[in-house]
Scaffold this active site. Structure first.
Site, mmCIF file in Angstrom:
data_model
loop_
_atom_site.group_PDB
_atom_site.id
_atom_site.type_symbol
_atom_site.label_atom_id
_atom_site.label_comp_id
_atom_site.label_asym_id
_atom_site.label_seq_id
_atom_site.Cartn_x
_atom_site.Cartn_y
_atom_site.Cartn_z
ATOM 1 N N ASP A 1 0.772 -1.207 -0.052
ATOM 2 C CA ASP A 1 -0.132 -0.006 -0.023
ATOM 3 C C ASP A 1 0.834 1.249 0.122
ATOM 4 O OD1 ASP A 1 -1.941 -1.625 0.361
ATOM 5 O OD2 ASP A 1 -2.964 -0.745 2.088
ATOM 6 N N HIS B 1 4.678 -7.335 0.062
ATOM 7 C CA HIS B 1 4.566 -8.516 -0.422
ATOM 8 C C HIS B 1 5.398 -8.867 -1.859
ATOM 9 C CE1 HIS B 1 1.137 -9.740 2.162
ATOM 10 N NE2 HIS B 1 1.049 -8.496 2.134
ATOM 11 N N SER C 1 8.006 4.544 5.395
ATOM 12 C CA SER C 1 8.973 4.003 4.529
ATOM 13 C C SER C 1 8.596 3.721 3.443
ATOM 14 C CB SER C 1 8.665 2.286 5.429
ATOM 15 O OG SER C 1 8.697 2.461 6.657
#
Length: 295
Positions: A116, A170, A256
């Site tokens: 995201d 992921h 991040s």
């Protein structure tokens, strides 16, 4: 007056202003000319981030969970566990989501977003340089020491995570992990406010680099970039074969960034992301949504 950070919501096509947690402190550290010595002390050393990480790992930080959800407008219905079950702020920060919160499909030739966040894509890396929104030029050679030559002329995507985001990342496609490297460094903020002030977050910040031999798209470099306040970069899958949307790891508290870099001629980014990036605008994307297709 400070200029707002404007993002395009991919699902609606509408623009919105990003809510920046701790914005006044970031602007003070990176835009106030009187703060240069303090900036070096705080943002070039990992000590403050380690202390913050220890606090956010403790149950003393639990009281910050609900105010943060309210301030950032986080959707609790996506949480896999009840909000009150989190024992610390970091427990909440690295939360799992329900399976239906991030639908995805493993279609032939598809590359999905690894996280995201707010994405910028660079369809062709001319020589060594790429320039994020409001940023200064950054170097592929510096970001990927001893690994960069195969990626010159390739393609790159930056997915910038904010504190409001789901902070697990992921694998964007099937493949095999062939190498991993950790580089310790600074912990500058990855917010565009900081990028506009000139720190080389991609070449100076702590980062972990994983080379993945993908099934269809050649070799991909997957980079996690640490930032101010990040307690840790935790990779939970570090070797062997991987499948699209397998969890690779997670960031503890802080903003991040994940970066994925492809070899020349291997992929084409989705048209809407290319258009928005060319206009100098980040696009809000969710993990599992289409990022690119194999050529």
């Amino acid at each position: 007056m400070a200029k707002p950070i404007i993002i395009i919501d991919r699902e609606t096509g509408e623009e919105f202003e990003e809510v920046v947690l701790g914005e006044k402190y970031i602007r003070w550290a990176y835009q106030d000319t009187s703060s240069s010595l303090i900036e070096k002390a705080l943002f070039r050393s990992s000590m403050i981030s380690r202390l913050m990480g220890a606090y956010y790992d403790s149950n003393l930080s639990k009281g910050k969970i609900r105010p943060t959800i309210a301030e950032l407008g986080i959707d609790e219905s996506e949480f896999a566990d009840p909000t009150d079950s989190y024992r610390s702020f970091n427990d909440f920060f690295i939360r799992q989501l329900t399976p239906q919160a991030r639908p995805w499909a493993n279609e032939p030739g598809k590359i999905v977003s690894p996280a995201d966040g707010r994405v910028l894509v660079f369809p062709h890396l001319d020589e060594d340089i790429f320039v994020p929104v409001k940023g200064h030029p950054f170097s592929i050679h510096k970001m990927l020491p001893n690994l960069s030559e195969r990626f010159i002329g390739g393609a790159l995507a930056i997915v910038r995570l904010c504190p409001a985001d789901y902070h697990r990342y992921h694998f964007p496609c099937d493949g095999q992990i062939v190498n991993s490297v950790r580089i310790d460094g600074a912990l500058h903020s990855v917010n565009p406010i900081a990028l506009g002030a000139g720190p080389d977050v991609f070449g100076d910040n702590t980062r972990e680099i994983t080379l993945i031999e993908t099934t269809e798209a050649g070799t991909m470099a997957f980079i996690e970039v640490g930032a101010f306040g990040v307690g840790a970069i935790v990779n939970t899958k570090t070797s062997g074969p991987v499948q699209m949307m397998d969890e690779k790891g997670y960031f503890k508290f802080g903003g991040s960034t994940t970066v994925v870099v492809f070899e020349p001629g291997k992929i084409n980014f989705s048209a809407d992301l290319v258009a928005n990036s060319a206009a100098g605008k980040e696009t809000l994307i969710k993990v599992g949504q289409e990022l690119a297709h194999v050529v």
